[in-house]
Design a protein around this motif. Structure first.
Motif, PDB file in Angstrom:
ATOM      1  N   LEU A 110       0.836  -1.207   0.000  1.00  0.00           N
ATOM      2  CA  LEU A 110       0.000   0.000   0.000  1.00  0.00           C
ATOM      3  C   LEU A 110       0.866   1.251   0.000  1.00  0.00           C
TER       4      LEU A 110
ATOM      5  N   LYS B 256     -16.677  -2.345   4.381  1.00  0.00           N
ATOM      6  CA  LYS B 256     -16.974  -3.182   3.222  1.00  0.00           C
ATOM      7  C   LYS B 256     -15.910  -3.039   2.149  1.00  0.00           C
TER       8      LYS B 256
ATOM      9  N   HIS C 251     -12.216  -2.525   0.357  1.00  0.00           N
ATOM     10  CA  HIS C 251     -10.836  -2.968   0.507  1.00  0.00           C
ATOM     11  C   HIS C 251     -10.750  -4.291   1.269  1.00  0.00           C
TER      12      HIS C 251
ATOM     13  N   ARG D 126      -3.522  -3.949  -5.464  1.00  0.00           N
ATOM     14  CA  ARG D 126      -3.126  -4.510  -6.756  1.00  0.00           C
ATOM     15  C   ARG D 126      -3.090  -3.418  -7.814  1.00  0.00           C
TER      16      ARG D 126
ATOM     17  N   ARG E 122     -31.533   1.143   0.701  1.00  0.00           N
ATOM     18  CA  ARG E 122     -31.022   0.126   1.624  1.00  0.00           C
ATOM     19  C   ARG E 122     -31.906  -1.124   1.573  1.00  0.00           C
TER      20      ARG E 122
ATOM     21  N   LEU F  93     -21.677  -4.544  -2.992  1.00  0.00           N
ATOM     22  CA  LEU F  93     -21.303  -3.584  -1.950  1.00  0.00           C
ATOM     23  C   LEU F  93     -22.519  -3.151  -1.150  1.00  0.00           C
ATOM     24  N   GLY F  94     -23.674  -3.049  -1.804  1.00  0.00           N
ATOM     25  CA  GLY F  94     -24.891  -2.625  -1.111  1.00  0.00           C
ATOM     26  C   GLY F  94     -25.574  -1.488  -1.835  1.00  0.00           C
TER      27      GLY F  94
ATOM     28  N   ASP G 256     -23.149   2.975   0.846  1.00  0.00           N
ATOM     29  CA  ASP G 256     -21.876   2.323   1.170  1.00  0.00           C
ATOM     30  C   ASP G 256     -20.686   2.970   0.491  1.00  0.00           C
ATOM     31  N   VAL G 257     -20.889   3.537  -0.687  1.00  0.00           N
ATOM     32  CA  VAL G 257     -19.773   4.163  -1.400  1.00  0.00           C
ATOM     33  C   VAL G 257     -20.324   5.187  -2.388  1.00  0.00           C
TER      34      VAL G 257
ATOM     35  N   PRO H 157     -17.160   6.285   2.097  1.00  0.00           N
ATOM     36  CA  PRO H 157     -15.999   6.077   1.235  1.00  0.00           C
ATOM     37  C   PRO H 157     -16.267   6.536  -0.201  1.00  0.00           C
TER      38      PRO H 157
ATOM     39  N   ILE I  91     -14.829   6.343  -4.219  1.00  0.00           N
ATOM     40  CA  ILE I  91     -13.904   5.809  -5.230  1.00  0.00           C
ATOM     41  C   ILE I  91     -13.690   6.933  -6.220  1.00  0.00           C
TER      42      ILE I  91
ATOM     43  N   LEU J  87      -6.733   2.002  -2.161  1.00  0.00           N
ATOM     44  CA  LEU J  87      -7.533   0.986  -1.481  1.00  0.00           C
ATOM     45  C   LEU J  87      -8.707   0.540  -2.344  1.00  0.00           C
ATOM     46  N   HIS J  88      -9.139  -0.684  -2.115  1.00  0.00           N
ATOM     47  CA  HIS J  88     -10.305  -1.279  -2.759  1.00  0.00           C
ATOM     48  C   HIS J  88     -10.075  -1.478  -4.263  1.00  0.00           C
TER      49      HIS J  88
ATOM     50  N   ARG K 186      -8.231  -0.104  -7.804  1.00  0.00           N
ATOM     51  CA  ARG K 186      -7.155   0.743  -8.312  1.00  0.00           C
ATOM     52  C   ARG K 186      -7.082   0.564  -9.819  1.00  0.00           C
TER      53      ARG K 186
ATOM     54  N   GLU L 123     -16.281  -5.896 -10.845  1.00  0.00           N
ATOM     55  CA  GLU L 123     -15.652  -6.404  -9.625  1.00  0.00           C
ATOM     56  C   GLU L 123     -15.441  -5.290  -8.607  1.00  0.00           C
TER      57      GLU L 123
ATOM     58  N   THR M 216     -17.678  -6.597  -3.117  1.00  0.00           N
ATOM     59  CA  THR M 216     -16.688  -6.822  -2.062  1.00  0.00           C
ATOM     60  C   THR M 216     -16.673  -8.330  -1.792  1.00  0.00           C
TER      61      THR M 216
END
Lengths: 438, 438
Positions: A137, A411, A413, A426, B35, B137-138, B220-221, B241, B243, B412-413, B415, B421, B425
């Protein structure tokens, strides 16, 4: 810079503007050094990392006396300042705990190196090959409380995964941590790795934590290890991603299709094997058709263990001595010999309860029915979902990760027990031979 | 609740406390519905999700006239309010763009479903089996700007990955988005999926974005798609979070060991194939021994394409007409026919430049040397690292992801290019047969 350079004055740091500026400058210097060390770590191979881990173990071994002396000073100061028995116990080192630290270093050295693994390298119609390479990381900040052995654990896992780390332990353990840091430093030097790959924050000024979690240019992720209030505060204030571990409100649902002997064993183990762990069952959900048969057996077992029961009306109508459970019980993480019990009507009802009151940590179903097992696994949104197994298995060692930096209730990572892989990411690698896009 | 319930008054929302309360209540209702839909989606299989995607495609097909009418109203209002040509072009729909949306839905339906895949199921010494199951993820919040086709793209990818989503498009596209939302809604209904699985925010009040990014209990994101300022603001303010996709300051480094014909092809393609994309090369690094031979050929090619060159002193001593480059050029994401060029001394120098000035997006080396290729792949800390290929390949379709919701510059998560994908999660699944922890 050396990791022991410019330590801010320690005990007598005042919360003045001047000292805050010092802390910012100090933490910035740690961040810069960590970023440089993280880049350098990408050039070092598995053998060098393992050599450093084993050298650290040797330095801990030969430094037992100074470690115990430093720890005795921390303990004396802790007693003076009125620390309770529990934190004093967490703070204490003895030969057994030093043995465990040394053994831990050997175990991490023996783990496979996750760095460099390439997954799914495939040829594309354009002629390029594309895959994903596992890489460190970068820089990881770890914030923890009184246990000095976390210093070794965190350093070893971050290092093995190819990261630089900045470790901020509890101020009550500062002399112990400094003594451990000296062993880590010596190990890094011996193996030719940059000593800034592991930096132990040398100031106890609380402003250091505020700096550490707000340097996205130097720190890639923060992992807080400690109580819920610490983790919540850090998550709220961080300007860097946080891998966090909040509540473990874990459930076991015993369906009418369960083998009741298995259900009995699991429900007893999930509650009583240890009370203070996040994967301990806090609420037992019993399908109505088996409640009358199973509850009296379980109540007797729990009584033997001294577990207080709090239940719904149907539970209380089956066994005596159960305290009425309220809304707050369904949401409670007791971490104590207390169990909430609810009688439900089938898997839908059970899953609705888990969705509403659970913390998405670990939940288990006991059933012999294939379709219900399949549904529970697919539909319960928790970091670990189990069929016919005790929630107490939710653990990095039990899962075969070899080591665990923590359990993530996030959730993204990393979800669930976090081992070396959770300390990596990755990136895509593309191999061509002069290929251009048409 | 229906996704068209309680839309807040649209154009004439005033920034008063009363309307803010309305927006909070409205966004909360969307969050709660999402939700619940996310939980329901875990019960629906691949066939239902694909059926919904294909039904949406049919509804878009038969709604062409109303889509174009709605879009014409958006365009007219855009012209009235003085929108520039570029955003007007992004906003415009025509038959070709509707065809592309329909084709996109067919493509997503044809992709393998990532949900439910179990990796690495292994038996542990305790007797349990442990593996990791890929799950949705939700709830995903997507915030984007003027292009209405993003509504279809985002909805289809979120849905295929089993998520509920809340989509907040640009206010300038509101009528187009509402018309598209009606087709999505009809498709979900036809396939028996919850209509709240895709909700298009029906208010243009900017407070809605503030709500969406601050509901961790329901979302969730967040994935923002748009300009850098939008993404930076959202990342800064989000309590969920994010992305995110920030700068693409991409490099090609031509080593002295390169095949110069490959280097020429790659350096021209990486800059000139498209100027406005994040994976376009912005800085070319040339190893000193080959600069004198390669630079004049490249300068001629760039001149033909009308690319302005800004270079270091050594570059300027080799070819004429190069503007002196300053610090700001090394860090610039031009997104334009402008290229920074620097002559460096070997791979160390090149990697140090990339580490200092790059944005960790996509970087390539051109070399025939095996050891240098291996080093560059391991040591350059970017979401895509390439050997002998154009940076323009950094793209979900080129990588074989089938579709792309964006490119992540986070570590994270997810990249790099994010496909289905990245919208999922993994949780641990544990299979036992009455196992308890000893």
């Amino acid at each position: 810079m050396s990791r022991h350079a410019s330590p801010v004055n320690d005990d007598n740091v005042k919360d003045t503007a001047a000292s805050s500026d010092d802390v910012v400058a100090y933490m910035t210097s740690l961040g810069q050094a960590a970023r440089a060390a993280g880049a350098a770590m990408r050039r070092h191979d598995t053998a060098a990392k393992n050599a450093a881990l084993l050298a650290m173990a040797r330095h801990l071994e030969v430094s037992r006396t100074s470690l115990l002396d430093a720890n005795a000073r921390d303990l004396a100061r802790g007693r003076e300042t009125g620390l309770d028995a529990a934190p004093l116990d967490r703070l204490a080192l003895d030969d057994g705990r030093i043995d465990a630290m040394i053994e831990g270093l050997h175990q991490v050295a023996a783990l496979p190196d996750p760095v460099g693994e390439i997954d799914g390298l495939r040829s594309r119609p354009s002629g390029i090959q594309v895959g994903q390479m596992r890489v460190p990381l970068g820089v990881i900040g770890i914030i923890y409380e009184s246990r000095p052995n976390v210093t070794v654990e965190a350093a070893s896992l971050c290092l093995k995964a190819g990261n630089a780390c900045i470790l901020r332990g509890g101020s009550e353990a500062r002399e112990s941590n400094a003594a451990i840091a000296a062993c880590i430093d010596a190990g890094l030097r011996e193996a030719g790795l940059p000593t800034s790959a592991v930096q132990v924050v040398a100031t106890t000024d609380r402003a250091a934590v505020g700096c550490l979690i707000a340097m996205p240019e130097y720190v890639d992720v923060i992992i807080p290890r400690g109580g819920k209030s610490l983790i919540e505060r850090i998550s709220r204030e961080a300007r860097v991603p946080v891998i966090k571990h909040l509540d473990g409100v874990c459930h076991v649902y015993v369906d009418a299709t369960a083998d009741l002997d298995k259900a009995y064993a699991i429900a007893v183990n999930a509650k009583t094997q240890r009370y203070g762990t996040c994967n301990t069952m806090e609420t037992l959900l019993l399908d109505a058709p088996v409640a009358a048969e199973l509850l009296p057996r379980l109540a007797a077992a729990y009584a033997e263990h001294g577990v207080e029961l709090r239940g719904c009306e149907r539970t209380r109508s089956i066994v005596e001595g159960v305290v009425p459970a309220g809304e707050e019980d369904w949401a409670a993480e007791y971490l104590a010999p207390v169990l909430a019990i609810r009688v439900v009507d089938g898997i839908e009802d059970a899953m609705a309860h888990i969705e509403r009151y659970g913390s998405h940590h670990t939940d288990a179903i006991v059933t012999e029915n294939y379709g219900l097992a399949r549904r529970f696994l697919a539909e319960v949104d928790s970091s670990s979902v189990m069929v016919n197994a005790s929630t107490r298995f939710a653990d990095g060692f039990e899962y075969g990760l070899g080591a665990e930096i923590g359990i993530s209730t996030d959730k993204l990572h990393a979800r669930g027990p976090v081992g070396l892989e959770g300390l990596t990411t990755r990136k895509y690698v593309v191999l061509g031979d002069g290929h251009v896009r048409g």
